[in-house]
Motif scaffolding. Structure first.
Motif, mmCIF file in Angstrom:
data_model
loop_
_atom_site.group_PDB
_atom_site.id
_atom_site.type_symbol
_atom_site.label_atom_id
_atom_site.label_comp_id
_atom_site.label_asym_id
_atom_site.label_seq_id
_atom_site.Cartn_x
_atom_site.Cartn_y
_atom_site.Cartn_z
ATOM 1 N N HIS A 75 4.096 -0.506 17.354
ATOM 2 C CA HIS A 75 2.773 -1.419 17.682
ATOM 3 C C HIS A 75 2.057 -1.676 16.326
ATOM 4 C CE1 HIS A 75 0.960 2.076 18.568
ATOM 5 N NE2 HIS A 75 -0.132 1.752 18.817
ATOM 6 N N GLY A 76 1.118 -2.703 16.587
ATOM 7 C CA GLY A 76 0.229 -3.097 15.663
ATOM 8 C C GLY A 76 -1.040 -2.563 15.249
ATOM 9 N N HIS A 77 -1.450 -1.465 15.965
ATOM 10 C CA HIS A 77 -2.669 -0.740 15.840
ATOM 11 C C HIS A 77 -2.732 -0.314 14.618
ATOM 12 C CE1 HIS A 77 -3.484 -0.505 20.470
ATOM 13 N NE2 HIS A 77 -3.399 -2.193 19.995
ATOM 14 N N PRO A 78 -3.829 -0.362 13.683
ATOM 15 C CA PRO A 78 -3.928 -0.141 12.310
ATOM 16 C C PRO A 78 -3.663 1.574 11.955
ATOM 17 C CG PRO A 78 -6.128 -0.487 13.250
ATOM 18 C CD PRO A 78 -5.273 -0.839 14.295
ATOM 19 N N ASP A 79 -3.905 2.309 12.893
ATOM 20 C CA ASP A 79 -3.450 3.891 12.764
ATOM 21 C C ASP A 79 -2.030 3.873 12.529
ATOM 22 O OD1 ASP A 79 -3.662 3.084 15.589
ATOM 23 O OD2 ASP A 79 -3.330 5.445 15.918
ATOM 24 N N HIS A 80 -1.157 2.919 12.955
ATOM 25 C CA HIS A 80 0.305 2.976 12.984
ATOM 26 C C HIS A 80 0.877 2.035 11.991
ATOM 27 C CE1 HIS A 80 1.054 5.318 16.643
ATOM 28 N NE2 HIS A 80 -0.202 4.944 16.760
ATOM 29 N N SER A 81 0.210 0.850 11.731
ATOM 30 C CA SER A 81 0.682 -0.511 10.922
ATOM 31 C C SER A 81 0.109 -0.634 9.772
ATOM 32 C CB SER A 81 0.621 -1.424 11.625
ATOM 33 O OG SER A 81 -0.512 -1.869 11.884
ATOM 34 N N GLY A 82 -1.250 0.122 9.562
ATOM 35 C CA GLY A 82 -2.236 -0.201 8.268
ATOM 36 C C GLY A 82 -1.651 0.041 7.078
ATOM 37 N N GLY A 83 -0.879 1.014 6.882
ATOM 38 C CA GLY A 83 -0.097 1.295 5.597
ATOM 39 C C GLY A 83 1.342 0.712 5.336
ATOM 40 N N ALA A 84 1.852 -0.280 6.257
ATOM 41 C CA ALA A 84 3.010 -0.996 6.342
ATOM 42 C C ALA A 84 2.961 -1.779 5.146
ATOM 43 C CB ALA A 84 3.305 -1.738 7.614
ATOM 44 N N ALA A 85 2.216 -2.757 4.752
ATOM 45 C CA ALA A 85 2.399 -3.566 3.682
ATOM 46 C C ALA A 85 2.552 -2.678 2.273
ATOM 47 C CB ALA A 85 1.352 -4.767 3.649
ATOM 48 N N THR A 86 1.430 -1.652 2.296
ATOM 49 C CA THR A 86 1.726 -0.985 1.202
ATOM 50 C C THR A 86 3.049 -0.167 0.803
ATOM 51 O OG1 THR A 86 -0.907 -1.007 1.303
ATOM 52 C CG2 THR A 86 0.261 0.810 -0.362
ATOM 53 N N PHE A 87 3.201 0.506 1.852
ATOM 54 C CA PHE A 87 4.595 1.221 1.552
ATOM 55 C C PHE A 87 5.623 0.545 1.474
ATOM 56 C CE2 PHE A 87 8.129 3.749 3.763
ATOM 57 C CZ PHE A 87 7.965 4.646 2.876
ATOM 58 N N ALA A 88 5.748 -0.736 2.136
ATOM 59 C CA ALA A 88 6.929 -1.810 1.755
ATOM 60 C C ALA A 88 6.978 -2.091 0.584
ATOM 61 C CB ALA A 88 6.634 -2.993 2.813
ATOM 62 N N ALA A 89 5.981 -2.224 -0.361
ATOM 63 C CA ALA A 89 5.823 -2.587 -1.745
ATOM 64 C C ALA A 89 6.304 -1.532 -2.585
ATOM 65 C CB ALA A 89 4.449 -3.309 -1.999
ATOM 66 N N MET A 90 5.926 -0.211 -1.948
ATOM 67 C CA MET A 90 6.315 0.879 -2.843
ATOM 68 C C MET A 90 7.799 1.188 -2.904
ATOM 69 S SD MET A 90 3.148 3.353 -1.529
ATOM 70 C CE MET A 90 3.519 4.844 -2.308
ATOM 71 N N VAL A 91 8.482 0.900 -1.548
ATOM 72 C CA VAL A 91 10.008 1.258 -1.413
ATOM 73 C C VAL A 91 10.638 -0.007 -1.376
ATOM 74 C CG1 VAL A 91 9.535 3.316 -0.332
ATOM 75 C CG2 VAL A 91 9.640 1.439 1.207
ATOM 76 N N SER A 92 10.245 -1.005 -1.432
ATOM 77 C CA SER A 92 11.016 -2.329 -1.517
ATOM 78 C C SER A 92 11.803 -2.809 -0.194
ATOM 79 C CB SER A 92 11.955 -2.509 -2.653
ATOM 80 O OG SER A 92 11.151 -2.491 -3.803
#
Length: 260
Positions: A75-92
């Protein structure tokens, strides 16, 4: 959400490994569980957690040469999703979620979808209630159910302002039936330790909700006039630091009772 601390970093099943985020709090228990799914050349990441550089870099290091096929959000609550965009960029890798606002890439995610890696699959189960966009994931290889915030490793979950108690009760019933039919062996929650008795825990959650509804009815009969007064009566045995969360759940329960 009370209980003894249980270290779970690095715990898991044959196909799922927990990487614990350093965001412990009364609401997040020991922190957010980020789950690495798969042992082959490609893996899935469930809930990268908060946008914490140390946590995300540690996660990348632990992956080694393995490639992330997809990042999935319960789900989208920030304690679960807050790092998603940063991590997605790190691992493509793309981010898939029920809520389009949390996706990175063209693919959504919803009930009945199947997501695969090089060596296994995850099946998506729609479980609205804690939030409107809550999902769980069934890992057939280990007979394990990843539950996000729908079921916690300790205590009980909050019905957030973007959630709904009627939906939540239906989701618990759905998971209870599925756990029995599929002979689930383990629950892998978004916070707290693994749970070895899925059906027992789901029965406990359902009983807890029925008990709370009865307590709220009794509080109203006893003269409680608003949410804070109900919380003071019903949650007297709960640490006051959790009363703001209790107020969210009470508001959801009052809405549920009003619509019966």
């Amino acid at each position: 959400m009370s209980g003894l601390f249980v270290p779970i970093d690095g715990s898991g099943t044959a196909s799922a490994t927990n990487v614990l985020a350093p965001n412990a709090s009364p609401m997040t228990l020991d922190g957010t569980n980020t789950w690495v799914i798969g042992q082959g050349e490609t893996v899935l990441i469930v809930d990268p957690g908060p946008d914490d550089e140390h946590h995300l870099r540690r996660l990348v290091e632990l992956l080694g040469e393995r490639r992330v096929a997809t990042i999935l959000l319960t789900h989208g609550h920030p304690d679960h999703s807050g790092g998603a965009a940063t991590f997605a960029a790190m691992v493509s890798a793309p981010v898939r979620a029920l809520d389009p606002n949390h996706r990175l890439g063209s693919e959504g995610l919803g009930d009945g979808d199947v997501v695969t890696t090089s060596d296994l699959e995850l099946r998506v189960i729609g479980t609205p209630g804690h939030s409107a966009d809550s999902l769980c994931f069934w890992l057939p290889a280990d007979a394990a159910l990843l539950t996000g915030d729908t079921i916690l490793g300790r205590g009980t979950t909050v019905i957030a302002p973007d959630g709904d108690l009627a939906d939540y009760l239906r989701s618990l019933d759905k998971l209870r039936a599925m756990a029995e039919l599929a002979e689930a062996r383990t629950l892998l929650p978004g916070h707290g330790p693994m749970l070895p008795d899925p059906i027992g825990k789901l029965d406990e959650y359902l009983a807890h909700r029925r008990k709370r509804l009865d307590q709220i009815r009794e509080a109203i009969r006893a003269g409680a006039k608003d949410v804070p007064e109900i919380v003071e009566m019903v949650y007297a045995d709960v640490d006051r630091s959790l009363w703001p969360a209790a107020e969210m759940s009470v508001a959801a329960q009052l809405n549920y009772l009003k619509n019966l």
